[in-house]
Enzyme design. Structure first.
Site, PDB file in Angstrom:
ATOM      1  N   GLU A   1     -22.165  43.627 -61.977  1.00 43.47           N
ATOM      2  CA  GLU A   1     -22.147  42.414 -61.154  1.00 43.47           C
ATOM      3  C   GLU A   1     -22.244  42.915 -59.707  1.00 43.47           C
ATOM      4  O   GLU A   1     -21.240  43.227 -59.073  1.00 43.47           O
ATOM      5  CB  GLU A   1     -20.847  41.640 -61.378  1.00 43.47           C
ATOM      6  CG  GLU A   1     -20.826  40.325 -60.608  1.00 43.47           C
ATOM      7  CD  GLU A   1     -19.498  39.608 -60.766  1.00 43.47           C
ATOM      8  OE1 GLU A   1     -19.491  38.433 -61.138  1.00 43.47           O
ATOM      9  OE2 GLU A   1     -18.448  40.241 -60.520  1.00 43.47           O
TER      10      GLU A   1
ATOM     11  N   GLU B   1     -10.149  37.149 -65.038  1.00 41.01           N
ATOM     12  CA  GLU B   1     -10.481  38.223 -64.098  1.00 41.01           C
ATOM     13  C   GLU B   1      -9.589  38.202 -62.851  1.00 41.01           C
ATOM     14  O   GLU B   1      -9.630  37.239 -62.078  1.00 41.01           O
ATOM     15  CB  GLU B   1     -11.947  38.036 -63.662  1.00 41.01           C
ATOM     16  CG  GLU B   1     -12.441  39.070 -62.679  1.00 41.01           C
ATOM     17  CD  GLU B   1     -13.917  38.898 -62.358  1.00 41.01           C
ATOM     18  OE1 GLU B   1     -14.453  37.785 -62.516  1.00 41.01           O
ATOM     19  OE2 GLU B   1     -14.538  39.897 -61.944  1.00 41.01           O
TER      20      GLU B   1
HETATM   21  C1  LER Z   1     -16.786  37.034 -60.608  1.00 38.37           C
HETATM   22  O1  LER Z   1     -16.924  37.837 -61.727  1.00 38.37           O
HETATM   23  C2  LER Z   1     -16.298  37.815 -59.465  1.00 38.37           C
HETATM   24  O2  LER Z   1     -16.107  39.000 -59.549  1.00 38.37           O
HETATM   25  C3  LER Z   1     -15.984  37.114 -58.239  1.00 38.37           C
HETATM   26  O3  LER Z   1     -16.091  37.982 -57.149  1.00 38.37           O
HETATM   27  C4  LER Z   1     -16.759  35.856 -57.996  1.00 38.37           C
HETATM   28  O4  LER Z   1     -16.537  35.474 -56.700  1.00 38.37           O
HETATM   29 MN    MN Z   2     -16.470  40.114 -61.355  1.00 38.24          MN
END
Ligand code: LER
Ligand code: MN
Length: 275
Positions: free
Chosen positions: A246, A152
């Site tokens: 999220e 990511e």
């Molecule tokens: C984790 O998926 C994310 O997006 C981060 O911002 C974690 O700090």
């Molecule tokens: Mn994330």
């Protein structure tokens, strides 16, 4: 139509952009509202009772598209790029444990914060090299088990290592593995990508998982991201995986989850009507 999930962490988690409710209660609400999956944010996968987890997932008919690992950086400092050998080793072996759980659940394993932040006493080049070698080891372990690793890009306020889609594509080449896919998070993209939709198209074929949050990291619909346009780009890029919320929970879990679903479904209706 994309399947939807939400990230659920233990109530003691020191990260705010997640649901922090007892697992079974969270799963019940997600099931009632119509989510198809749950993304699990876990500290130690070896301490989890797999049989119990599988039975509660089955009870609520939920899949696990991805395992979120970042709590291991936040709580323990496990980092693929740390100058400290023990922390790097701990990060690699913890990620392998996640791969084992991912294999059992059919879930991908996320590398977000566990690549680490640039720490004092190490150059960016050296930290990057550690990260690449750590990822190689984790990805070859994952490849042998048929598990995907979702890397990511994170915004610059969370790490100095890999902030953009371009940088993540370059990293993938350096690691040289077919197990590594990109995790695109609309919150980070809104900060780092010049045009989010163009970056999504650029990542065609490499998108393994998607985190959705609005510009302020609240539920989609509570900020100024244009989800119709984003989902349209994902459709155009051939993405068929999950949209996993999220988000910082406001005003409460059930309302935030409902707003997420309503916003995403409305956007999908408009896209799939016009195509
Ligand atoms: C984790 O998926 C994310 O997006 C981060 O911002 C974690 O700090
Ligand atoms: Mn994330």
């Amino acid at each position: 139509m994309f399947k939807k999930s939400m990230v659920v962490a233990p109530p003691s988690a020191e990260f705010e952009a997640v649901v922090r409710e007892p697992l079974e209660e969270a799963l019940k609400v997600l099931h009632e509202l119509g989510f198809e999956g749950v993304e699990l944010s876990i500290l130690d996968p070896t301490r989890l009772n797999l049989k119990e987890l599988e039975s509660v997932l089955e009870e609520y008919g939920l899949e696990v598209p991805a395992l979120s690992t970042g709590l291991n950086y936040i709580h323990y400092g496990f980092s693929l790029s740390s100058p400290n050998l023990e922390k790097r080793r701990a990060a690699v072996s913890r990620l392998k444990e996640f791969v084992d759980l991912g294999e059992a659940l059919g879930a991908g394993v996320i590398v977000g914060l566990m690549r680490g932040r640039l720490e004092e006493g190490i150059s960016k080049d050296k930290a990057y090299g550690h990260m690449v070698r750590g990822l190689r080891e984790v990805c070859s372990y994952a490849e042998n088990r048929g598990v995907k690793v979702f890397f990511e890009p994170l915004n610059r306020y969370e790490t100095q290592l890999v902030n953009t889609v371009d940088e993540a594509i370059e990293l993938r080449k350096k690691v040289g593995t077919s197990a590594l896919y990109l995790l695109l998070d609309t919150f980070h993209m809104n900060i780092e990508e010049p045009i989010i939709e163009d970056s999504i198209i650029k990542a065609r074929g490499l998108i393994g998982h998607v985190h959705v949050a609005d510009s302020n990291r609240y539920a989609p619909g509570m900020g100024h991201i244009d989800f119709k346009s984003i989902l349209d780009a994902l459709r155009e890029a051939g993405y068929q995986g999950y949209l996993s919320a999220e988000i910082v929970i406001k005003p409460d879990f059930r309302s935030a989850a409902k707003t997420t679903l309503e916003t995403l479904k409305k956007a999908e209706k408009e896209i799939f009507k016009s195509s």
